[in-house]
Design a protein around this motif. Structure first.
Motif, PDB file in Angstrom:
ATOM      1  N   LEU A 482       0.835  -1.200   0.000  1.00  0.00           N
ATOM      2  CA  LEU A 482       0.000   0.000   0.000  1.00  0.00           C
ATOM      3  C   LEU A 482       0.871   1.252   0.000  1.00  0.00           C
ATOM      4  O   LEU A 482       0.604   2.209  -0.741  1.00  0.00           O
ATOM      5  N   MET A 483       1.941   1.251   0.814  1.00  0.00           N
ATOM      6  CA  MET A 483       2.849   2.398   0.855  1.00  0.00           C
ATOM      7  C   MET A 483       3.522   2.614  -0.498  1.00  0.00           C
ATOM      8  O   MET A 483       3.755   3.742  -0.931  1.00  0.00           O
ATOM      9  N   LYS A 484       3.832   1.504  -1.176  1.00  0.00           N
ATOM     10  CA  LYS A 484       4.559   1.598  -2.439  1.00  0.00           C
ATOM     11  C   LYS A 484       3.666   1.990  -3.601  1.00  0.00           C
ATOM     12  O   LYS A 484       4.016   2.850  -4.420  1.00  0.00           O
ATOM     13  N   PHE A 485       2.489   1.357  -3.701  1.00  0.00           N
ATOM     14  CA  PHE A 485       1.670   1.533  -4.894  1.00  0.00           C
ATOM     15  C   PHE A 485       0.493   2.494  -4.712  1.00  0.00           C
ATOM     16  O   PHE A 485      -0.065   2.973  -5.685  1.00  0.00           O
ATOM     17  N   SER A 486       0.103   2.736  -3.454  1.00  0.00           N
ATOM     18  CA  SER A 486      -0.988   3.680  -3.221  1.00  0.00           C
ATOM     19  C   SER A 486      -0.701   4.498  -1.965  1.00  0.00           C
ATOM     20  O   SER A 486      -1.417   4.397  -0.959  1.00  0.00           O
ATOM     21  N   PRO A 487       0.381   5.294  -2.004  1.00  0.00           N
ATOM     22  CA  PRO A 487       0.757   6.052  -0.803  1.00  0.00           C
ATOM     23  C   PRO A 487      -0.313   7.028  -0.324  1.00  0.00           C
ATOM     24  O   PRO A 487      -0.444   7.266   0.868  1.00  0.00           O
ATOM     25  N   LYS A 488      -1.106   7.572  -1.257  1.00  0.00           N
ATOM     26  CA  LYS A 488      -2.157   8.500  -0.838  1.00  0.00           C
ATOM     27  C   LYS A 488      -3.188   7.800   0.035  1.00  0.00           C
ATOM     28  O   LYS A 488      -3.640   8.338   1.051  1.00  0.00           O
TER      29      LYS A 488
END
Length: 512
Positions: A482-488
């Motif tokens: 999640l941090m890598k691909f969807s940080p928002k």
């Protein structure tokens, strides 16, 4: 003395090693950035080999050939030293570069590091000006071998120079060379967070921490803890926002942000006036009162990290040298909860002379203080710290600690399987005890006794740990993805668990 401009390659092994091998880490180092800034200020060329996983020999040599450096400087911490020893040999096989080793492991274990094959020099203590002297004296052996802070291995003869005074005025240093790093590639950057420091050193002498030993390197150790002036600190933070406009949060990695009360109160008020960027920081329970917590809240602090370490008062006082009572810790967390500042509690299991019942006290204290997040580590014996020496005196540690093992400190009263179970199931039992404490006494007390028994009784540790690890691995993997691909989305989910007010500029940018 040579005035030739030198090419310096800093090798930064920045990976976590465990029994399963290596895993990517990747983090900004303020110390390396500061060294680079000082060298570049004098016209020297600096490059960084940020090694986020152990390289093959060919990969490493490719980097050496690409940079063709006069000096190869290794930043060493204990768990990667065995890998650095290989890299030193590779360096000497293929280049004529001068090698220097620095970092906390080199400072604490200089005899071990200077004895490594391929190590020309070891830097003890702060590296900015010793490395600058190294660059400028490299062509003059007579001057070179007299450089303070540096030990030299000259054909088997060890030349040991004294340590110069530490840098007393942090404002005199140039701004850290953050551009040396691929700053935007860090996971922290992807979630709009900058890792920052506005101080050096620590006033306290916790036995498990390297800080007290690092402080003893210097003759004027009483003044070892230093801060940038409040105005310079705020200006430095503002420069980060100017340089990286996507940054919306600060993570202060200073050992204890408020260890000097007068400095802290001046700084935090100025921060609240000029920045108000949401931030997290580290402190101690015995340094928190209502005024300090209120100032943190007014400055937009959203999380505070506090070391609980052990729930046994005698362990904290006699073994860890942390002279604070349970009630002092409870009171500190109560203030933070009252002002709606999230908390992270650091804990250690497997401490020397600990057993499963003392770890249970740590679990139950965490249930009382109700931290937002909990971190539980297994005791790791940093070299030459007082706690490591205690463990060796008790026969719990071999002379050469095997850091590839999950439990390094071997204790008959606290078997490895129990220590690993205590770490893996710590947060589950915290939740169980929180539930018990919230129940009426007629129900809560029997539940507390039941949970006591379940924690300390014999059980199939291996199976339970296997099941728990599978679950945790899945959760951590999902979080990192999640941090890598969807940080928002990650930031939105994180923000729901903490309370702060975004500065107007950031709020408008998000709305747009």
């Amino acid at each position: 003395m040579s005035l030739k401009k030198r090419k310096v390659l800093i090798v930064y092994p920045d990976f976590v090693e465990n029994s399963a091998g290596t895993q990517l880490k990747g983090s900004y180092s303020e110390g390396i950035a500061s060294i680079s800034a000082v060298l570049k200020q004098s016209g020297h060329e600096v490059a960084l080999y940020h090694m986020r996983e152990m390289a093959t020999k060919e990969e490493f040599l490719t980097q050496l050939r690409e940079h063709d450096a006069d000096i190869v400087a290794f930043s060493i911490w204990t768990r990667v030293f065995r890998f650095v020893k290989e890299m030193l040999v590779w360096t000497k096989e293929k280049t004529r570069a001068f090698t220097v080793c620095g970092g906390y492991h080199a400072t604490l274990s200089p005899d071990e590091v200077i004895a490594a094959r391929g190590a020309d020099c070891v830097c003890i203590g702060e590296g900015e000006y010793p490395l600058l002297d190294l660059c400028e004296r490299l062509g003059d052996k007579e001057a070179l071998y007299k450089t303070e802070n540096l030990w030299f291995n000259v054909e088997g003869e060890i030349i040991k120079n004294p340590v110069r005074p530490f840098i007393g005025d942090l404002d005199a240093l140039p701004a850290p060379d953050m551009e040396l790093f691929d700053f935007g590639s860090f996971l922290s950057s992807r979630i709009k967070t900058a890792i920052v420091m506005v101080s050096r050193g620590c006033l306290f002498s916790c036995t498990y921490c390297a800080n007290s030993r690092l402080r003893e390197v210097y003759p004027e150790s009483a003044r070892y803890a230093r801060f940038k002036s409040p105005a310079k600190a705020v200006a430095y933070l503002q420069s980060i926002l100017d340089k990286y406009p996507y940054i919306e949060y600060f993570n202060f990695m200073d050992s204890v942000l408020n260890m000097k009360r007068a400095w802290f109160e001046e700084f935090i008020v100025l921060y609240a006036q000029k920045l108000r960027i949401p931030f997290c920081c580290r402190t101690r329970a015995d340094l928190l009162n209502e005024k300090t917590v209120r100032l943190l809240k007014e400055a937009n602090c959203y999380m505070v990290d506090i070391g609980v370490e052990s729930g046994d008062e005698a362990m904290r006082r006699e073994i860890l040298h942390r002279n604070m009572s349970d009630e002092m810790i409870v009171s500190a967390f109560a203030y933070l909860n009252e002002y709606k500042i999230s908390t992270l509690a650091f804990n250690i299991v497997g401490l020397p002379h600990e057993d499963i019942r003392k770890s249970l006290k740590t679990v139950k204290l965490n249930a009382r203080i109700r931290p937002t997040k909990i971190v539980v580590s297994i005791f790791s014996p940093f070299p030459h710290t007082r706690l490591t020496e205690m463990a060796k005196e008790a026969g719990f540690l071999a002379d050469e600690a095997d850091f590839t093992k999950e439990v390094v400190c071997k204790q008959p009263q606290y078997p490895d399987a129990q220590i690993i179970f205590a770490q893996q199931y710590f947060t589950i039992f915290v939740k169980l005890f929180k539930f018990a404490y919230a129940c009426p006494k007629w129900l809560g007390r029997p539940l507390e006794k039941l949970f006591d028994f379940l924690f300390v009784c014999r059980k199939p540790y291996g199976l339970l740990v296997f099941l728990r690890r599978g679950w945790v691995r899945m959760l951590h993997g999902a979080k990192r993805l999640l941090m890598k691909f969807s940080p928002k989305l990650y930031v939105k989910l994180r923000d729901k668990s903490v309370k702060y007010k975004k500065p107007e500029a950031a709020a408008k940018k998000e709305e747009a």
